[in-house]
Design a protein around this motif. Structure first.
Motif, mmCIF file in Angstrom:
data_model
loop_
_atom_site.group_PDB
_atom_site.id
_atom_site.type_symbol
_atom_site.label_atom_id
_atom_site.label_comp_id
_atom_site.label_asym_id
_atom_site.label_seq_id
_atom_site.Cartn_x
_atom_site.Cartn_y
_atom_site.Cartn_z
ATOM 1 N N ILE A 10 -8.216 -52.067 -4.304
ATOM 2 C CA ILE A 10 -7.275 -50.936 -4.655
ATOM 3 C C ILE A 10 -7.882 -49.676 -5.354
ATOM 4 O O ILE A 10 -7.186 -48.830 -5.278
ATOM 5 N N SER A 11 -8.549 -50.273 -6.419
ATOM 6 C CA SER A 11 -9.075 -48.918 -7.215
ATOM 7 C C SER A 11 -9.984 -47.969 -6.211
ATOM 8 O O SER A 11 -9.799 -46.621 -6.400
ATOM 9 N N GLN A 12 -10.639 -48.398 -5.362
ATOM 10 C CA GLN A 12 -11.596 -47.489 -4.321
ATOM 11 C C GLN A 12 -10.374 -46.711 -3.474
ATOM 12 O O GLN A 12 -10.575 -45.533 -3.247
ATOM 13 N N ILE A 13 -9.295 -47.441 -3.103
ATOM 14 C CA ILE A 13 -8.209 -46.515 -2.395
ATOM 15 C C ILE A 13 -7.369 -45.585 -3.025
ATOM 16 O O ILE A 13 -7.389 -44.432 -2.821
ATOM 17 N N GLN A 14 -7.447 -45.866 -4.585
ATOM 18 C CA GLN A 14 -6.768 -44.879 -5.309
ATOM 19 C C GLN A 14 -7.514 -43.761 -5.518
ATOM 20 O O GLN A 14 -7.155 -42.534 -5.601
ATOM 21 N N VAL A 15 -8.729 -44.032 -5.717
ATOM 22 C CA VAL A 15 -9.845 -43.017 -5.962
ATOM 23 C C VAL A 15 -9.913 -41.934 -4.800
ATOM 24 O O VAL A 15 -9.919 -40.651 -4.811
ATOM 25 N N SER A 16 -9.957 -42.494 -3.579
ATOM 26 C CA SER A 16 -10.089 -41.778 -2.257
ATOM 27 C C SER A 16 -8.479 -41.022 -1.915
ATOM 28 O O SER A 16 -8.719 -39.906 -1.749
ATOM 29 N N LEU A 17 -7.392 -41.657 -2.248
ATOM 30 C CA LEU A 17 -6.243 -40.955 -2.246
ATOM 31 C C LEU A 17 -6.384 -39.672 -3.330
ATOM 32 O O LEU A 17 -5.430 -38.668 -3.025
ATOM 33 N N ALA A 18 -6.679 -40.010 -4.362
ATOM 34 C CA ALA A 18 -6.874 -38.862 -5.517
ATOM 35 C C ALA A 18 -7.668 -37.578 -5.033
ATOM 36 O O ALA A 18 -7.179 -36.610 -5.371
ATOM 37 N N THR A 19 -8.831 -37.970 -4.524
ATOM 38 C CA THR A 19 -9.871 -36.983 -4.295
ATOM 39 C C THR A 19 -9.693 -36.206 -2.924
ATOM 40 O O THR A 19 -9.704 -35.027 -2.730
ATOM 41 N N ALA A 20 -9.171 -37.208 -2.021
ATOM 42 C CA ALA A 20 -8.871 -36.593 -0.532
ATOM 43 C C ALA A 20 -7.801 -37.248 0.078
ATOM 44 O O ALA A 20 -7.733 -38.084 0.890
ATOM 45 N N PRO A 21 -6.288 -36.724 -0.466
ATOM 46 C CA PRO A 21 -5.221 -37.270 0.037
ATOM 47 C C PRO A 21 -4.968 -37.423 1.439
ATOM 48 O O PRO A 21 -4.294 -38.181 1.910
ATOM 49 N N ILE A 22 -5.255 -36.344 2.141
ATOM 50 C CA ILE A 22 -5.378 -36.046 3.719
ATOM 51 C C ILE A 22 -6.468 -36.582 4.253
ATOM 52 O O ILE A 22 -6.316 -37.509 5.237
ATOM 53 N N LEU A 62 -6.234 -48.187 11.611
ATOM 54 C CA LEU A 62 -5.044 -47.135 11.187
ATOM 55 C C LEU A 62 -5.128 -45.997 11.887
ATOM 56 O O LEU A 62 -4.102 -45.562 12.669
ATOM 57 N N LEU A 63 -6.734 -45.373 12.087
ATOM 58 C CA LEU A 63 -6.489 -44.102 12.923
ATOM 59 C C LEU A 63 -6.234 -44.494 14.280
ATOM 60 O O LEU A 63 -5.501 -43.695 14.815
ATOM 61 N N LYS A 64 -6.765 -45.729 15.000
ATOM 62 C CA LYS A 64 -6.306 -45.821 16.378
ATOM 63 C C LYS A 64 -4.790 -46.236 16.488
ATOM 64 O O LYS A 64 -4.163 -45.603 17.561
ATOM 65 N N VAL A 65 -4.169 -46.900 15.755
ATOM 66 C CA VAL A 65 -2.721 -47.024 15.445
ATOM 67 C C VAL A 65 -2.035 -45.891 15.379
ATOM 68 O O VAL A 65 -0.880 -45.448 16.180
ATOM 69 N N GLY A 66 -2.340 -45.003 14.634
ATOM 70 C CA GLY A 66 -1.739 -43.485 14.031
ATOM 71 C C GLY A 66 -2.080 -42.529 15.163
ATOM 72 O O GLY A 66 -1.793 -41.241 14.892
ATOM 73 N N GLN A 67 -3.243 -42.615 16.086
ATOM 74 C CA GLN A 67 -3.384 -41.900 17.180
ATOM 75 C C GLN A 67 -4.224 -40.642 16.295
ATOM 76 O O GLN A 67 -3.857 -39.635 16.617
ATOM 77 N N GLY A 68 -5.120 -40.933 15.389
ATOM 78 C CA GLY A 68 -5.429 -39.843 14.493
ATOM 79 C C GLY A 68 -4.990 -39.230 13.535
ATOM 80 O O GLY A 68 -5.496 -38.205 12.996
ATOM 81 N N ASP A 69 -3.600 -39.768 13.299
ATOM 82 C CA ASP A 69 -2.843 -38.956 12.429
ATOM 83 C C ASP A 69 -3.068 -39.387 10.884
ATOM 84 O O ASP A 69 -2.761 -40.527 10.460
ATOM 85 N N LEU A 70 -3.884 -38.564 10.105
ATOM 86 C CA LEU A 70 -4.336 -38.635 8.780
ATOM 87 C C LEU A 70 -3.083 -39.057 7.979
ATOM 88 O O LEU A 70 -3.321 -39.808 6.964
ATOM 89 N N SER A 71 -1.980 -38.264 8.219
ATOM 90 C CA SER A 71 -0.756 -38.561 6.935
ATOM 91 C C SER A 71 -0.366 -39.893 7.356
ATOM 92 O O SER A 71 0.129 -40.576 6.268
ATOM 93 N N PHE A 72 -0.516 -40.345 8.347
ATOM 94 C CA PHE A 72 0.003 -41.731 8.758
ATOM 95 C C PHE A 72 -0.668 -42.915 7.934
ATOM 96 O O PHE A 72 -0.396 -43.739 7.302
ATOM 97 N N VAL A 73 -2.222 -42.554 8.171
ATOM 98 C CA VAL A 73 -3.284 -43.244 7.372
ATOM 99 C C VAL A 73 -2.910 -43.356 5.986
ATOM 100 O O VAL A 73 -3.145 -44.529 5.140
ATOM 101 N N THR A 74 -2.709 -42.080 5.344
ATOM 102 C CA THR A 74 -2.321 -42.034 4.033
ATOM 103 C C THR A 74 -1.051 -42.811 3.463
ATOM 104 O O THR A 74 -1.217 -43.582 2.663
#
Length: 787
Positions: A770-782, A676-688
């Motif tokens: 899903i649970s791990q992704i949700q935790v990561s998004l909640a703790t570090a959304p960017i 996802l980082l490669k496709v989004g060219q490092g844009d973390l908002s795209f990854v989120t």
């Protein structure tokens, strides 16, 4: 006067009037056969009626010229009635002016009290019309039975008790048996013909089903015979009375023995064909592996040799080795491409490319070959062409290299021109582009032009001997061009050169659509990141290990070697690697088994790239389904190897940094965001955004899986699994891909005991992701974890 006081003549007239009005002939005879009375229906002429009184039938027939045999027949019936003292009935045929007349005659004897004959009463009924109707019905019955007997199918009619009313000659060939069976049911018929009683019960059950269903019933019936089984397709049609009760059942059957035998033969042929296809695929896979493995060593060693100091003679030898190996590789690829095209498995890419750069690559590749023959090789790109087009540059290059290579091969003087020009621009989104190859070569005979695109086709045997080749190139090129929406046209005249061209409609792209450069310059950041990375190289062939190891070490990559999958498992438990290069065919434990063990037993998330010589259709998919991340076919170039390694190692550096910033533990991550980082060219908002989308779609997939399992809907289950696979692959959820692939590729009907564990495993592991992704998004959304 009568005792009652009534005049006897009045009494007689009363009864005579009644007898005269009866619609039948009435005559009364005395014991000597003489007429005592005859009514008007018996003899219409009054004078004859008056004369006949007192005369017998012999006198009547003689006077009025009637046949004497008529009188004799009546006399015999008369005597029979007297002797039997009972009524006698017979039919009498007479010729009249209106035609033949048929009469039904009765003699009714009347005896006196002393037992003597008192009188003989004769009755006559005209049954001419009845007999005509009966004759007509009999003729119709004979006609219809004849027609039914000629039908090439069994026909039977049954009453409401399932007894035979009629059966045609196809149903029962023996005439005596056809007569005997009328009025009997199938149990009696099968007992008489010594057939299994089970068949009679089966037919009876079908009849009962017809009555219950009150509509057409069809079924198949098999007769076991020494000379071969006979198969019948049976149809039973009920017919009902107006009150709804069963009137009869019409049955008919078609002999489908030939059809059944043909279907059986087709099934066998299909199995044989599938077996042949599998054998061919196995053969191609083995041949691909056996040929590409030494080819990789030849080309790789040749590349390494070219980097050393060589004398001019040694350099020419090295170039000869490389050229010969490249030519052999072209032939191998031709055969494999032909297999893909025949199977409909050829997949086209849609990526950006620059037409000028594409033709420059063609010129660069073939320049040396043209220069060897003293020919010029020019490329021309029209100025009006868009800078970037969308399509499959690899396949377009393959076609142009083949066409231009052929042109060089068959040209002795002059040269070859490869051009690309704009044909039509009716839409800003897409353009028609004409690719043309023109040579000054030997040309082609007109009669050969019609079959030049056939597989393994050469103009004559001497062409193959003089110029070489398989005769597959043009056929493959034409199929590839057709796959891209065009067609190849060829114009040629013997000794006047050849023009080959094709037109493709290609969408217009932008510079952002261009593929990244395959070569990594020395100062490239990616090459800098490759330094000091640790790669596990799993390869049983010593030469292939040496080539890959040398390429990597020259890029300052640390390499650890393993000769089979079992050794790779041991090394992976002892130390961490940034990447694993995995050969497929190895002793002890092959690449598939090793990858499965690494993913499931060790729960390893390290990228694994397949190194395989099997370049046939489906090999890439098999590698990805086994849990691998990428695929590199042998023989490979140095730039190809470094590019693939960099794609999977370099993003790991960036993603790990992001993960460290967020405080997550990469070793425990169930997913990876490097792609996802490669496709989004490092844009973390795209990854989120993509992770949030994955969570939402995965929740829907869980509901679909539960509903599909509850309803037994295998189509829905397979569709859901198929939809999940790309998302899981993008997030590197390797531990879940094999079980999802197994459900996606499920063959056959729904089987709860086998499907339920698959769905349960997918649902449980997907919820964990899903649970791990949700935790990561909640703790570090960017700054998202999980790389």
């Amino acid at each position: 006067m009568a005792p009652t006081g009534i005049d006897y003549r009045v009494h007689r007239d009363f009864y005579e009037t009644i007898l005269q009005q009866l619609p039948v002939e009435v005559a009364v005879f005395d014991a000597e056969h003489r007429y005592r009375f005859v009514n008007a229906n018996g003899i219409t002429d009054a004078a004859t009626r008056a004369w006949v009184i007192g005369h017998d039938d012999f006198e009547y027939c003689a006077r009025y010229q009637r046949p004497q045999k008529l009188a004799m027949q009546r006399r015999q019936c008369f005597e029979q009635a007297v002797q039997t003292r009972a009524a006698v009935v017979w039919e009498e045929t007479q010729e009249t002016a209106a035609g033949q007349q048929c009469m039904l005659r009765h003699f009714l004897p009347v005896f006196a009290t002393d037992g003597s004959l008192h009188m003989m009463v004769g009755l006559g009924e005209d049954i001419t019309e009845r007999r005509q109707v009966e004759k007509q019905l009999a003729e119709q019955r004979t006609f219809y039975e004849f027609v039914l007997d000629q039908l090439p199918c069994d026909v039977g009619v049954f009453d409401d008790k399932f007894r035979y009313l009629f059966v045609n000659a196809s149903g029962i060939k023996d005439p005596e048996m056809r007569k005997w069976v009328i009025g009997r049911d199938n149990f009696e018929y099968f007992a008489r013909t010594k057939r299994p009683v089970a068949m009679a019960h089966e037919r009876h059950a079908q009849f009962e089903q017809v009555v219950r269903q009150r509509s057409l019933v069809t079924y198949e019936e098999t007769f076991l015979r020494p000379d071969g089984d006979r198969h019948q397709y049976r149809c039973l049609q009920p017919v009902f009375h107006p009150d709804g009760s069963l009137h009869l059942i019409l049955g008919y059957g078609l002999d489908v023995t030939d059809r059944v035998n043909t279907e059986r033969a087709l099934r066998h042929a299909k199995l044989a064909a599938e077996s042949a296809v599998r054998a061919r695929e196995i053969f191609l896979a083995n041949m691909s592996h056996e040929i590409r493995t030494p080819m990789n060593a030849i080309l790789g060693m040749s590349q390494l040799l070219a980097k050393t100091s060589l004398t001019p003679t040694q350099s020419s030898y090295q170039q000869a080795i490389t050229t010969s190996a490249d030519n052999l590789l072209v032939i191998i690829n031709d055969i494999l491409d032909l297999s893909k095209l025949e199977a409909g498995k050829m997949v086209l890419e849609q990526v950006g490319f620059a037409p000028g750069q594409l033709l420059a690559q063609v010129e660069q590749t073939l320049h040396y070959k043209a220069a060897e023959k003293g020919l010029y090789l020019h490329t021309q790109v029209e100025a009006g062409l868009p800078a970037v087009l969308l399509g499959d540059p690899y396949r377009i290059t393959q076609v142009l290299l083949n066409l231009a290579g052929n042109a060089i091969k068959f040209t002795e003087k002059g040269g070859v021109v490869v051009s690309c020009e704009l044909v039509q621009t009716d839409s800003p989104e897409a353009v028609d582009v004409l690719f043309r190859v023109t040579d000054t070569g030997i040309g082609i005979e007109p009669e050969f032009l019609a079959r030049i695109f056939q597989e393994f086709s050469q103009e004559d045997a001497s062409v193959t001997r003089k110029f070489g080749g398989t005769g597959l190139g043009l056929s493959i090129c034409r199929n590839l061009v057709k796959l891209m929406g065009g067609d190849i046209q060829l114009e040629s005249e013997k000794y006047q050169g050849t023009v080959t061209q094709f037109t493709l409609r290609l969408p217009v792209g932008t510079t952002q659509d261009l593929l990244p450069q395959a070569l990594l310059p020395e100062d490239s950041p990616l090459r800098q990141h490759l330094r000091h990375k640790h790669v596990l190289l799993v390869e049983d062939n010593r030469f292939n290990r040496q080539i890959a190891k040398t390429f990597l070490q020259q890029a300052q990559v640390q390499v650890t070697e393993a000769v089979h999958g079992a050794e790779a498992l041991t090394l992976a438990q002892e130390q961490a690697f940034d990447l694993i290069l995995m050969d497929i065919q190895m002793p002890i434990l092959d690449g598939y088994g090793a990858t499965q063990a690494l993913r499931q037993q060790l729960q390893l998330t390290t990228p694994i790239i397949a190194l395989t010589a099997n370049a046939i259709k489906g090999e890439r998919e098999k590698c990805l389904a086994a849990g691998m991340n990428g695929y590199l076919a042998k023989p490979f170039q140095e730039a190809e190897l470094l590019r693939v390694v960099s794609e999977w190692v370099v993003p790991q550096v960036e993603a790990t940094a992001a993960a460290t910033t967020s405080g997550a533990d990469p070793a425990s991550a169930l997913y990876q965001i490097d792609e996802l980082l490669k496709v989004g060219q490092g844009d973390l908002s795209f990854v989120t955004f993509m992770l949030e989308t994955f969570v939402e779609s995965s929740e829907e997939s869980l509901q679909e899986l539960a509903h599909g399992l509850e309803t037994g809907d295998i189509v829905k289950l397979k569709s859901t699994a198929h939809t999940l696979k790309p998302s899981l692959a993008h997030l590197r959820v390797q531990h879940l891909l094999p079980v999802v692939t197994e459900l996606d590729q499920w063959q056959g009907e729904f089987q709860l005991e086998a499907i339920a564990p698959l769905v349960s495993t997918i649902s449980q592991q997907l919820r964990e992701v899903i649970s791990q992704i949700q935790v990561s998004l909640a703790t570090a959304p960017i700054s998202v974890a999980g790389a």
